[in-house]
Motif scaffolding. Structure first.
Motif, PDB file in Angstrom:
ATOM      1  N   LEU A  20       0.831  -1.210   0.000  1.00 42.15           N
ATOM      2  CA  LEU A  20       0.000   0.000   0.000  1.00 42.15           C
ATOM      3  C   LEU A  20       0.865   1.259   0.000  1.00 42.15           C
ATOM      4  CD1 LEU A  20      -2.889  -0.787   2.535  1.00 42.15           C
ATOM      5  CD2 LEU A  20      -3.066  -0.593   0.070  1.00 42.15           C
ATOM      6  N   LEU A  21       1.883   1.291   0.846  1.00 40.66           N
ATOM      7  CA  LEU A  21       2.720   2.489   0.950  1.00 40.66           C
ATOM      8  C   LEU A  21       3.458   2.776  -0.351  1.00 40.66           C
ATOM      9  CD1 LEU A  21       4.219   1.925   4.524  1.00 40.66           C
ATOM     10  CD2 LEU A  21       2.323   3.409   3.878  1.00 40.66           C
ATOM     11  N   ILE A  22       3.776   1.716  -1.094  1.00 43.01           N
ATOM     12  CA  ILE A  22       4.561   1.901  -2.315  1.00 43.01           C
ATOM     13  C   ILE A  22       3.680   2.293  -3.495  1.00 43.01           C
ATOM     14  CG2 ILE A  22       6.053   0.700  -3.969  1.00 43.01           C
ATOM     15  CD1 ILE A  22       7.071  -0.999  -1.668  1.00 43.01           C
ATOM     16  N   THR A  23       2.472   1.734  -3.573  1.00 40.54           N
ATOM     17  CA  THR A  23       1.676   1.862  -4.801  1.00 40.54           C
ATOM     18  C   THR A  23       0.605   2.945  -4.743  1.00 40.54           C
ATOM     19  OG1 THR A  23       0.222   0.106  -3.998  1.00 40.54           O
ATOM     20  CG2 THR A  23       2.057  -0.538  -5.426  1.00 40.54           C
ATOM     21  N   ILE A  24       0.039   3.244  -3.594  1.00 42.80           N
ATOM     22  CA  ILE A  24      -1.069   4.201  -3.530  1.00 42.80           C
ATOM     23  C   ILE A  24      -0.790   5.223  -2.440  1.00 42.80           C
ATOM     24  CG2 ILE A  24      -2.739   2.460  -4.297  1.00 42.80           C
ATOM     25  CD1 ILE A  24      -3.735   2.332  -1.435  1.00 42.80           C
ATOM     26  N   ARG A  25      -1.631   6.256  -2.420  1.00 40.45           N
ATOM     27  CA  ARG A  25      -1.530   7.296  -1.385  1.00 40.45           C
ATOM     28  C   ARG A  25      -2.341   6.868  -0.160  1.00 40.45           C
ATOM     29  NH1 ARG A  25      -2.210  13.373  -3.166  1.00 40.45           N
ATOM     30  NH2 ARG A  25      -1.641  13.444  -0.959  1.00 40.45           N
ATOM     31  N   VAL A  26      -1.644   6.446   0.853  1.00 36.05           N
ATOM     32  CA  VAL A  26      -2.314   5.931   2.044  1.00 36.05           C
ATOM     33  C   VAL A  26      -2.866   7.069   2.892  1.00 36.05           C
ATOM     34  CG1 VAL A  26      -2.048   4.380   4.014  1.00 36.05           C
ATOM     35  CG2 VAL A  26      -0.693   4.016   1.965  1.00 36.05           C
ATOM     36  N   ASP A  27      -2.300   8.296   2.756  1.00 33.88           N
ATOM     37  CA  ASP A  27      -2.787   9.396   3.587  1.00 33.88           C
ATOM     38  C   ASP A  27      -4.240   9.721   3.290  1.00 33.88           C
ATOM     39  OD1 ASP A  27      -2.092  10.160   1.074  1.00 33.88           O
ATOM     40  OD2 ASP A  27      -1.373  12.146   1.642  1.00 33.88           O
ATOM     41  N   THR A  28      -4.660   9.581   2.025  1.00 31.69           N
ATOM     42  CA  THR A  28      -6.080   9.804   1.717  1.00 31.69           C
ATOM     43  C   THR A  28      -6.961   8.754   2.374  1.00 31.69           C
ATOM     44  OG1 THR A  28      -5.845   8.524  -0.329  1.00 31.69           O
ATOM     45  CG2 THR A  28      -5.514  10.898  -0.466  1.00 31.69           C
ATOM     46  N   LEU A  29      -6.482   7.517   2.437  1.00 33.34           N
ATOM     47  CA  LEU A  29      -7.236   6.463   3.126  1.00 33.34           C
ATOM     48  C   LEU A  29      -7.346   6.765   4.611  1.00 33.34           C
ATOM     49  CD1 LEU A  29      -8.576   3.679   3.341  1.00 33.34           C
ATOM     50  CD2 LEU A  29      -6.281   2.674   3.467  1.00 33.34           C
ATOM     51  N   VAL A  30      -6.256   7.221   5.238  1.00 35.16           N
ATOM     52  CA  VAL A  30      -6.285   7.540   6.667  1.00 35.16           C
ATOM     53  C   VAL A  30      -7.272   8.671   6.942  1.00 35.16           C
ATOM     54  CG1 VAL A  30      -4.922   8.421   8.589  1.00 35.16           C
ATOM     55  CG2 VAL A  30      -3.964   6.684   7.071  1.00 35.16           C
ATOM     56  N   ASN A  31      -7.260   9.706   6.103  1.00 38.85           N
ATOM     57  CA  ASN A  31      -8.197  10.822   6.296  1.00 38.85           C
ATOM     58  C   ASN A  31      -9.646  10.342   6.192  1.00 38.85           C
ATOM     59  OD1 ASN A  31      -6.079  12.624   6.607  1.00 38.85           O
ATOM     60  ND2 ASN A  31      -6.005  13.141   4.426  1.00 38.85           N
TER      61      ASN A  31
ATOM     62  N   VAL B 212       2.920  -0.273   9.949  1.00 35.93           N
ATOM     63  CA  VAL B 212       3.679   0.645   9.108  1.00 35.93           C
ATOM     64  C   VAL B 212       5.144   0.649   9.511  1.00 35.93           C
ATOM     65  CG1 VAL B 212       4.051   3.102   8.655  1.00 35.93           C
ATOM     66  CG2 VAL B 212       1.793   2.121   8.366  1.00 35.93           C
ATOM     67  N   ALA B 213       5.430   0.661  10.796  1.00 32.55           N
ATOM     68  CA  ALA B 213       6.818   0.713  11.266  1.00 32.55           C
ATOM     69  C   ALA B 213       7.591  -0.556  10.954  1.00 32.55           C
ATOM     70  CB  ALA B 213       6.840   0.981  12.769  1.00 32.55           C
ATOM     71  N   LYS B 214       6.910  -1.649  10.594  1.00 34.12           N
ATOM     72  CA  LYS B 214       7.583  -2.915  10.322  1.00 34.12           C
ATOM     73  C   LYS B 214       7.878  -3.108   8.832  1.00 34.12           C
ATOM     74  CE  LYS B 214       4.938  -4.980  14.124  1.00 34.12           C
ATOM     75  NZ  LYS B 214       3.951  -6.033  14.485  1.00 34.12           N
ATOM     76  N   THR B 215       7.465  -2.182   7.992  1.00 40.17           N
ATOM     77  CA  THR B 215       7.608  -2.353   6.548  1.00 40.17           C
ATOM     78  C   THR B 215       8.981  -1.890   6.060  1.00 40.17           C
ATOM     79  OG1 THR B 215       6.638  -0.171   6.146  1.00 40.17           O
ATOM     80  CG2 THR B 215       5.123  -2.047   6.254  1.00 40.17           C
TER      81      THR B 215
ATOM     82  N   SER C 236       9.293   9.555   9.077  1.00 40.38           N
ATOM     83  CA  SER C 236       8.687   8.230   9.125  1.00 40.38           C
ATOM     84  C   SER C 236       7.270   8.266   8.563  1.00 40.38           C
ATOM     85  CB  SER C 236       8.656   7.712  10.561  1.00 40.38           C
ATOM     86  OG  SER C 236       7.764   8.495  11.329  1.00 40.38           O
ATOM     87  N   TRP C 237       6.835   7.121   8.058  1.00 40.22           N
ATOM     88  CA  TRP C 237       5.473   7.011   7.544  1.00 40.22           C
ATOM     89  C   TRP C 237       4.436   7.177   8.656  1.00 40.22           C
ATOM     90  CZ3 TRP C 237       3.472   7.423   2.945  1.00 40.22           C
ATOM     91  CH2 TRP C 237       4.252   7.156   1.798  1.00 40.22           C
ATOM     92  N   VAL C 238       4.788   6.823   9.862  1.00 46.68           N
ATOM     93  CA  VAL C 238       3.846   7.001  10.977  1.00 46.68           C
ATOM     94  C   VAL C 238       3.534   8.482  11.167  1.00 46.68           C
ATOM     95  CG1 VAL C 238       3.485   6.628  13.439  1.00 46.68           C
ATOM     96  CG2 VAL C 238       4.687   4.897  12.086  1.00 46.68           C
ATOM     97  N   ASP C 239       4.576   9.323  11.133  1.00 46.44           N
ATOM     98  CA  ASP C 239       4.333  10.761  11.273  1.00 46.44           C
ATOM     99  C   ASP C 239       3.588  11.322  10.068  1.00 46.44           C
ATOM    100  OD1 ASP C 239       5.583  10.707  13.694  1.00 46.44           O
ATOM    101  OD2 ASP C 239       7.540  11.315  12.915  1.00 46.44           O
ATOM    102  N   ARG C 240       3.924  10.853   8.876  1.00 45.25           N
ATOM    103  CA  ARG C 240       3.234  11.349   7.687  1.00 45.25           C
ATOM    104  C   ARG C 240       1.733  11.044   7.717  1.00 45.25           C
ATOM    105  NH1 ARG C 240       7.054   9.508   2.570  1.00 45.25           N
ATOM    106  NH2 ARG C 240       9.075  10.163   3.437  1.00 45.25           N
TER     107      ARG C 240
END
Length: 913
Positions: free
Chosen positions: A566-577, A859-862, A876-880
């Motif tokens: 997910l982190l590589i292929t799509i924008r996960v921030d939109t999913l989180v929002n 996320v932190a394990k990827t 980090s992706w967690v902060d993003r």
């Protein structure tokens, strides 16, 4: 038929208790809350409705009477015969014996011939162990009998026998409905009974009695015959015990002698036989006489409907298959909760083979299923043991037929109808868990689903694809797929469809993979385009689709490799929002008050309050002892911890009414009667007692003086808080603010009335407000009565609403006494989202927070997280993902009471990551 009378809760509870006690005494099972379909049945209404119509026997004998009662009860009419029989069974099992005992005053039949058998038939009042034998057919609900209770049939009647079959010596003449003449002459009838009497025959008899023989002959006529009773795959033990219970010794009928046909006793028959003999000698064909010959299809019942359908389906004859599929669809829909594949070996395979014929309509192929290695020849042969792993490659290599989807031939339409009916039968039957588990091990079915889901895009196969998806949804919970499984790839391909129903069912089927297995479903190999579609669908205002998407995302994000993808292929921030927005979907705002401290108790007032001046005329209109009772209620209230002396109470009563009694001759109660009336007014909570001590006191225990008097209806009076120079407040009370206002103007300000009844607005005097602690006009006194009067209205309560309690009834009783003071309260406002029956979080908000928690933990394990931290200025992706919404997450945790525990876990996972 009149609609059933609705019973009250108390009447219904009493009836159920009585009925439960009756069944306990009788030793039978009782169901207090039966249901027909999904609708509960009120047993008291049902009992009254049947009894008003004449009772169980009367209703059962009348044609369609149970259906009318079912309609009156508002039961569904889609399959009215089955619903009517279910309602009849409810009455039969729970109320039939009770009706015989209570309504008819007779002893009901034993439970062995009543509650323990089916509800077919009637005649309960005349049913006894001697005259009734249960049918040897299997009970309702077991498969293999020749009729279906869902069709409303009470059973196939036994074939009526002609007189020639029952009357010895009738000469073999076959007539219908005509009375048979007795034999002309019976020369001799030897006794051919057994030398030893059977066990069920008395010791003094030499053979079965005529009544017993006739009864057994009738019993034997009722026994079913044919394949449906000779073979029973599901209840051999039951049939064996039934055969033992119904065993009767073989009967010996007396020898029947018939006279020889001669020209003397039967010239017509003798002439016919002579002519037939001459014709046979001359070589002429004989005239067939069918009387007495058993024609095919007569004399035996034949196979039951299920075996008949299976044989017809396998015959390959279109008309027979039409018959079979029509009845299989009906059976699978009406009796799907009892119709099991394991009871009819080969039926599931036959249905699969029938649906496989759809491929011949669109491709130049004829799929065959092989069950041995020797049969696995060619690309059109499916492996019936282990499945066909390259089925998708085979489908892609097939040559397509030219099919015009706008217009079909009659042959195409008829064949497609049969295929849809076979698929619908499969779909209906796998809704039963036993059937779903049974066919989950059927490899050809998995190949069939892959074939159907990869058919060309055409309107004619939409229905078939939906049936296939429904079957897959029920099967995937028992299956485990790897990334290259054909069925798994076919289900994922449906996520690119434009059909909402196909998308919903596919998501549910994928989310259920391995649900009932110990192996985990890793959901690998999901295309990025499919995941992006799922994320986009969460923006739609479609709860069903949203539930399915979130269920998929919850399982998908539980795997670290999937989160990395997910982190590589799509924008996960939109999913989180979007997930954060869904945390409050359907939230309801709730306001609740919380008290600080505990309730306190006011001390009793120093003396008895004065009776309101405008209340006294109302009390004077009453007669004793009602007047004294109302007076007591106005000035006193119940309190088990307080008391008042009898002399003080009596003196207060005298002081209140004696002046008026002297002027008008009003009769007052004597002291003894007045003290007794106190206990009558307040009940057992107030009683006259003697308080021991140096000086004995006669008291009334259980009442206390009111701080503020109340009116006849219980409303509180308005007290005057005007303080004179003596610093003692005025203790007068009034029942309305207007009377209190007039009292202040007259008694405390010295105002006078004009001729028109209004107060005279005097000026030149100085007026000061002495209400409580008011400091108005202390420095600059008012110079007119109007000025001070307008100010006094500020201290008075508003006028009560005259539109309430206009019927003269007293208001609702106070919840607690006036001397109990509630602690201060503070209101808190919070939100509640969807919850289940245990008040735990549920629905879309719960699934959304679980998906967020999976992301925060994984996320932190990827590998993408490691790459992000090693890059320049790495963040980090967690902060993003979670820093922009952190404040909102804390708000939801604080205000959403349903999700507090889950939000705490989410924030802890973010902090730990």
């Amino acid at each position: 038929m009149a609609p059933p009378r609705i019973s009250s809760p108390a009447e219904y509870d009493a009836f159920i208790k009585k009925l439960a006690a009756y069944h306990e005494k009788r030793g039978t099972h009782f169901e207090p809350n039966p249901k027909v379909g999904n609708k509960p049945i009120d047993l008291l209404q049902l009992f009254n409705a049947v009894v008003e119509h004449g009772g169980y026997d009367r209703v059962s004998d009348e044609k369609l009477a149970w259906r009318k009662i079912s309609t009156d009860f508002g039961l569904p009419t889609a399959n009215l015969p089955a619903v009517a029989f279910s309602l009849k069974t409810v009455f039969y099992k729970n109320l039939a014996a009770y009706e015989i005992s209570t309504v008819h005053g007779r002893e009901p039949p034993p439970k062995e011939i009543l509650e323990d058998i089916t509800a077919k038939g009637a005649a309960l009042l005349s049913r006894t162990l001697e005259n009734y034998r249960p049918s040897a057919r299997r009970e309702t609900g077991a498969l293999g009998n020749e009729n279906s209770e869902a069709s409303g049939d009470d059973g196939t009647p036994a074939r009526d026998r002609n007189g020639s079959e029952e009357t010895p010596g009738s000469g073999g003449r076959v007539t219908r409905g005509l009375r048979q003449a007795p034999p002309q002459r019976i020369l001799f009838q030897p006794d051919v009974g057994p030398s030893r009497p059977s066990r069920n025959v008395s010791a003094t008899s030499h053979g079965p009695s005529p009544q017993h023989a006739n009864h057994q002959q009738h019993h034997q006529q009722q026994q079913p015959r044919g394949a449906s009773t000779s073979y029973n795959p599901s209840s051999n033990t039951e049939n064996m015990s039934l055969a033992v219970a119904n065993y009767e010794p073989r009967l010996y009928h007396p020898l029947t002698l018939r006279p020889v046909i001669t020209p003397g006793n039967n010239p017509a028959e003798f002439a016919r036989r002579q002519k037939a003999l001459k014709d046979a000698t001359a070589g002429k064909p004989l005239v067939s006489k069918q009387g007495g010959i058993m024609l095919p299809g007569t004399g035996f019942d034949g196979p039951n409907i299920y075996v008949r359908c299976l044989c017809a389906l396998r015959s390959g004859i279109p008309s027979e298959q039409d018959y079979a599929l029509h009845h299989l669809v009906k059976i699978s829909m009406e009796r799907g909760d009892k119709y099991r594949f394991e009871g009819f070996p080969g039926l599931a395979e036959a249905l699969v083979e029938k649906v496989l014929e759809v491929a011949t309509l669109f491709y130049k192929v004829d799929w065959q299923v092989a069950h041995t290695e020797d049969e696995l020849i060619g690309m059109t042969t499916l492996n019936g043991i282990d499945g066909t792993p390259d089925i998708l490659q085979r489908i892609s290599s097939l040559q397509k037929r030219e099919v015009d989807d706008n217009i079909h031939t009659a042959e195409f339409a008829d064949k497609m109808l049969q295929i849809n009916e076979a698929a619908l039968t499969l779909r209906n039957m796998v809704m039963l868990e036993d059937n779903a588990y049974y066919v989950s091990e059927l490899s050809p079915l998995r190949d069939l689903l892959s074939i159907v889901l990869n058919l060309p895009m055409a309107d004619s196969v939409v229905e078939l694809k939906h049936y296939a998806l429904d079957v897959a949804e029920q099967l995937t919970k028992y299956l485990h797929f790897d990334e290259n499984d054909p069925l798994y790839i076919s289900l994922l391909a449906q996520l690119q469809s434009d059909d909402r129903g196909a998308i919903l069912t596919s998501l549910r089927a994928i989310s259920r993979i391995s649900m009932n297995l110990e192996e985990n479903n890793l959901l690998k190999g999901v295309p990025a385009a499919a995941i992006q579609n799922i994320i986009d669908w969460t923006l739609l205002n479609d709860d069903d689709l949203l539930h399915s998407c979130l269920d998929f995302l919850y399982q998908y994000t539980a795997v670290v490799d999937n989160v990395n993808f997910l982190l590589i292929t799509i924008r996960v921030d939109t999913l989180v929002n979007q997930l954060v927005r869904l945390l409050t979907q359907g939230a309801k705002t709730v306001e609740r008050e919380y008290a600080y401290g505990r309730e306190s108790r006011l001390p009793p007032p120093p003396g008895i309050a004065r009776l309101p001046q405008d209340l006294l005329p109302q009390l004077l209109k009453l007669e004793e002892p009602e007047r004294s009772s109302q007076w007591l209620r106005c000035l006193f209230e119940e309190d088990p911890d307080e008391s008042i002396t009898q002399i003080a109470l009596w003196q207060a009563y005298q002081a209140c009414f004696t002046p008026t009694a002297q002027q008008t001759g009003l009769a007052l109660l004597p002291a003894a009667e007045f003290i007794k009336n106190v206990s009558t007014t307040f009940g057992d909570k107030a009683a006259a007692q003697v308080q021991p001590g140096v000086v004995q006191k006669f008291i009334i225990k259980g009442i206390r003086m009111r701080s503020v008097p109340v009116g006849i209806k219980g409303e509180e009076a308005y007290g005057c808080a005007w303080k004179a120079t003596s610093a003692e407040a005025c203790r007068e009370y009034f029942m309305s603010p207007d009377h209190l206002f007039q009292h202040i103007l007259r008694a405390h300000l010295g105002a006078t009335h004009n001729e028109d009844g209004k107060f005279e607005n005097t000026s030149g005097r100085q007026y000061t407000c002495l209400w409580g602690g008011c400091r108005r006009f202390n420095g600059a006194p008012a110079t007119s009565l109007l000025q001070i009067a307008n100010h006094i209205k500020v201290h008075l309560a508003p006028k009560p609403d005259t539109g309430k309690d206009t019927d003269g009834q007293p208001p609702a009783k106070r919840l607690k006494p006036s001397y109990i003071v509630s602690p201060p309260k503070q209101a808190f406002t919070y939100q509640l989202t969807a919850t289940d029956e245990r008040n735990d979080a549920a629905g879309i908000p719960l699934t959304a927070v679980l998906v967020l928690r999976n992301l925060a933990r994984n996320v932190a394990k990827t590998e993408a997280e490691d790459i992000a931290l090693k890059s320049d200025g790495g963040v980090s992706w967690v902060d993003r993902l979670f820093k922009p919404v952190e404040q909102r997450l804390f708000e939801v945790m604080t205000h959403n009471k349903s999700l507090t525990m889950y939000m705490t876990d989410l924030l802890s996972a973010i902090r730990d990551s």
